[in-house]
Design an enzyme around this catalytic site. Structure first.
Site, short mmCIF file in Angstrom:
data_model
loop_
_atom_site.label_atom_id
_atom_site.label_comp_id
_atom_site.label_asym_id
_atom_site.label_seq_id
_atom_site.Cartn_x
_atom_site.Cartn_y
_atom_site.Cartn_z
N THR A 123 33.86 16.51 52.12
CA THR A 123 32.41 16.59 52.07
C THR A 123 31.87 15.45 51.23
O THR A 123 32.25 15.28 50.09
CB THR A 123 31.89 17.90 51.46
N ASP B 64 29.00 15.30 50.18
CA ASP B 64 28.09 15.89 49.18
C ASP B 64 28.82 16.35 47.91
O ASP B 64 28.17 16.67 46.92
CB ASP B 64 27.37 17.12 49.76
N TYR C 146 22.95 7.66 56.51
CA TYR C 146 24.25 7.55 57.19
C TYR C 146 25.04 6.33 56.72
O TYR C 146 26.25 6.28 56.91
CB TYR C 146 24.04 7.51 58.71
O1 LIG Z 1 23.12 14.65 60.63
P1 LIG Z 1 24.36 15.43 60.40
O2 LIG Z 1 25.55 14.82 61.00
O3 LIG Z 1 24.20 16.87 60.73
O4 LIG Z 1 24.67 15.32 58.86
C1 LIG Z 1 23.76 15.60 57.86
C2 LIG Z 1 24.43 16.36 56.75
O5 LIG Z 1 25.75 15.95 56.52
C3 LIG Z 1 26.03 15.84 55.14
O6 LIG Z 1 26.18 14.49 54.83
C4 LIG Z 1 27.31 16.48 54.77
O7 LIG Z 1 27.33 17.78 55.19
P2 LIG Z 1 28.71 18.48 55.58
O8 LIG Z 1 29.67 18.19 54.45
O9 LIG Z 1 28.35 19.91 55.70
O10 LIG Z 1 29.18 17.87 56.83
C5 LIG Z 1 24.79 16.42 54.46
O11 LIG Z 1 24.50 15.78 53.27
C6 LIG Z 1 23.74 16.21 55.48
O12 LIG Z 1 22.72 17.15 55.39
#
Ligand SMILES: O=P(O)(O)OC[C@H]1O[C@](O)(COP(=O)(O)O)[C@@H](O)[C@@H]1O
Ligand SMILES: Nc1ncnc2c1ncn2[C@@H]1O[C@H](COP(=O)(O)OP(=O)(O)O)[C@@H](O)[C@H]1O
Ligand SMILES: [Mg+2]
Length: 459
Positions: free
Chosen positions: A221, A223, A380
Site C-alpha cells: 500500500t 498509503d 498517480y
Molecule cells: O484510482 P485508484 O486506482 O482507485 O487509486 C486511488 C487510491 O489508491 C491509493 O493510492 C492506494 O489505495 P490501496 O492501497 O487501497 O490500493 C489511495 O491512496 C487512492 O485513494
C-alpha cells in the site's frame, strides 16, 4: 530529573502469535519433510544460526519504561521470525505457485514479482511458477502466465505490475475452485488492506476444504495504512517523488504575489505520505491529513493562518492528503454513497475544492489584491514509478521471507518487518490492523513545530 531505572521488573511470558501450518489441518498420512535445498547452494553455505528455528521470535513491543514496578503486560506479543527453515514441507519439484497483485499500484510491485520468481527458482528449484492476471478476478477469468527468471529479469526497474491489477471481482468460490482445479499449492497474494481481507477468506475456504495449499500475504500500500509492519514497500519512493511536486508548488508560490502552492497527495484514510513529505521538504507551511479535522473560517482556522503567512512571507505551501477535509466538502446524496469496485468510499477532490474556497475567500476579503493558487495533483505520479534502491532491497527481503515461510509449510500468514526484523504475522491480524498517524506522538508535534500550523481545535 530523570528517574533511575528500577531493578524491580519482571517479564511475564509473551504471547506468541502462532501462524497456521498446513499440517495443522491436513491429515498427516506422510509426515515426510525435505532438507532445505539451500544446504547444497554453493552461494549460501549455511553455517550455525543460518536456519531459523521455531523458537526464534520477533517482539512487537521493544521500548519499555523501567521506572517503578514493571512487568511486561501480557498483551505484548511476539511473532515467528522469518527466514529459511532447515527442513521444508514442500517438495520443490511438486510445488506449483500462483502470484497475484490486487488493488492500487505501488512502487515495487514488479520487484516483488521478480524476486518471488527468481527466489523460488534459484533458492528452492521451483519451476512451476504462474502469474494470475489482473487481480483476484484473474483466478477465474483468464489463463495464468507461466513465469521464469528470464522473463522477469529487468522488472525491478519498471513501475506498475506486469501481472496487471484491479479492484473488485472477488468471488470466493470461483477463486478457490480455480486454485484447486489448476493444482496450485502455494498462493502469494500481494495487496493492501482490502486484498488482505480477501486473502483471509481464501485461506479460510482452503482450510475448510482441507486443501494442501499455502496462502501468503505480502502487504502492499502506497498509503502505508497497513498495521503492525514497520512500513509498506514503495512508501519511501512515493515520499521522495512527492518532493518534486512540493518543490514546484514552492517555486510557483514564491514567484507570485500572495501565491499559494497547493499539493494533494495520496492517503485515503491516513496522512503518512503528506506527513513524511512535509517533514522531508521543509517548504510546507501547512499539512492537512485525514486524522486531523480542520476548518476554514474564523479564529484558529486555515484562512486566518494563511492570511498571516502571506503577510509575513508573501507566499505559502499547503499539502493536503486526499482523505482530509472530506467532511467539509458538500456532496449530493448520490456522491455520499459512491463506492469503487472494491467497496471503498469514493472521495471528492479536496484539492480542487480547497482551491475554489481559497479563491472565494480572497476575493471576498481582499478584492483589490493579487492572489493566486497553483494546484498540483501528482496523485498517480508518486505511485506509478519504479521503486527506489531502498524499496527494491526491501521488496527482495519481503519476497524471500515469504518464500521461506511458504516452503516450510506455513500458511495464512503475512510477512513484513517488525522493529526491523522480518516476521510472520497471522493474516487475520494484519487484515484487521490499521496504521493511522498518531497525532499524539512526537512526529505530528514535529510537523506542527516545523510548520507552526494551527491545531484546529476550536476554543
Ligand atoms: O484510482 P485508484 O486506482 O482507485 O487509486 C486511488 C487510491 O489508491 C491509493 O493510492 C492506494 O489505495 P490501496 O492501497 O487501497 O490500493 C489511495 O491512496 C487512492 O485513494
Ligand atoms: N472485505 C473484503 N472481502 C473480500 N475481498 C475484498 C474485501 N475488501 C476488498 N477485497 C478485494 O481485494 C481487492 C483489492 O482491494 P482494494 O480495497 O481495492 O485494494 P487494497 O487491497 O490495495 O486495499 C479487490 O479485488 C477487492 O474486491
Ligand atoms: Mg486499501
Amino acid at each position: 530529573m530523570a528517574q533511575e531505572p528500577n531493578n524491580n521488573f519482571s517479564f511475564s511470558p509473551l504471547k506468541l502469535q502462532r501462524i497456521p501450518h498446513l499440517t495443522d489441518y491436513l491429515p498427516i498420512t506422510d509426515s515426510k519433510t525435505f532438507t532445505n535445498p539451500l544446504n547444497q547452494n554453493r552461494f549460501f553455505r549455511p553455517t550455525d544460526g543460518f536456519y531459523i528455528a521455531h523458537s526464534d521470535i520477533v517482539l512487537r513491543q521493544i521500548v519499555y519504561d523501567l521506572s517503578g514496578t514493571f512487568s511486561v503486560p501480557s498483551s505484548d506479543v511476539a511473532y515467528l521470525r522469518a527466514g529459511p527453515r532447515q527442513q521444508i514441507y514442500f517438495d520443490p519439484h511438486n510445488t506449483r505457485v500462483a502470484i497475484v497483485t490486487c488493488g492500487g499500484l505501488c512502487p515495487g510491485l514488479n520487484t516483488v514479482i521478480r524476486e518471488l520468481v527468481v527466489g523460488l527458482w534459484e533458492l528452492y528449484g521451483v519451476r512451476q511458477i504462474y502469474g494470475i492476471q489482473a487481480g483476484y478476478r484473474g483466478f477465474y477469468s483468464g489463463e495464468p502466465i507461466q513465469l521464469n527468471p528470464k522473463m522477469v529479469h529487468g522488472l525491478h526497474k519498471r513501475g506498475g505490475t506486469v501481472l496487471e491489477t484491479s479492484r473488485g471481482g472477488f468471488d470466493l468460490n470461483k477463486i478457490v475452485d480455480s486454485i484447486q482445479s489448476k493444482g496450485f499449492n502455494q498462493v502469494y497474494i500481494i495487496g493492501g488492506d482490502g486484498t488482505m481481507r480477501g486473502a483471509v477468506k481464501i485461506f479460510d475456504e482452503i482450510r475448510s476444504r482441507k486443501l494442501n495449499v499455502g496462502v501468503v500475504g505480502i502487504p502492499k500500500t502506497v498509503d502505508n495504512d497497513v498495521g503492525i509492519i514497520d512500513r509498506s514497500f514503495g512508501f519511501q519512493t512515493a515520499v521522495e517523488m512527492a518532493q518534486q511536486a512540493i518543490s514546484a508548488a514552492h517555486v510557483e508560490a514564491e514567484s507570485a504575489v500572495n501565491g499559494i502552492g497547493l499539493v494533494k497527495l495520496m492517503g485515503r484514510s491516513t496522512g503518512h505520505i503528506a506527513l513524511h513529505a512535509t517533514l522531508s521538504s521543509r517548504d510546507v507551511d501547512c499539512c492537512l491529513i485525514p486524522e486531523v479535522k480542520f476548518y476554514l473560517e474564523g479564529k484558529g482556522g486555515l484562512f486566518e493562518f494563511l492570511e498571516n503567512r502571506l503577510q509575513e512571507n508573501g507566499h505559502a505551501v499547503l499539502v493536503v492528503a486526499e482523505g482530509a477535509g472530506q467532511d467539509l466538502i458538500p456532496r449530493t446524496d448520490a456522491q455520499k454513497e459512491q463506492r469503487d469496485e472494491s467497496g471503498n468510499l469514493v472521495f471528492l477532490d479536496v484539492g480542487s475544492w480547497l482551491k475554489s474556497e481559497l479563491n472565494k475567500w480572497w476575493t471576498r476579503d481582499h478584492p483589490d489584491e493579487l492572489f493566486t493558487v497553483k494546484y498540483i495533483d501528482p496523485t498517480y505520479m508518486i505511485r506509478a514509478v519504479p521503486a527506489n534502491a531502498t524499496d527494491n532491497l526491501y521488496c527482495t527481503l519481503l519476497a524471500h521471507s515469504a518464500i521461506h515461510g511458504a516452503m516450510a509449510g506455513y500458511t495464512g500468514f503475512v510477512t513484513g518487518p517488525v522493529n526491523g526484523n522480518y516476521a510472520y504475522i497471522p493474516l487475520e491480524e494484519v487484515a484487521q490492523a490499521k496504521n493511522e498517524v498518531n497525532t499524539r506522538d512526537h512526529k505530528w508535534a514535529w510537523v506542527r513545530s516545523v510548520t507552526n500550523q494551527p491545531d484546529f481545535v476550536k476554543s
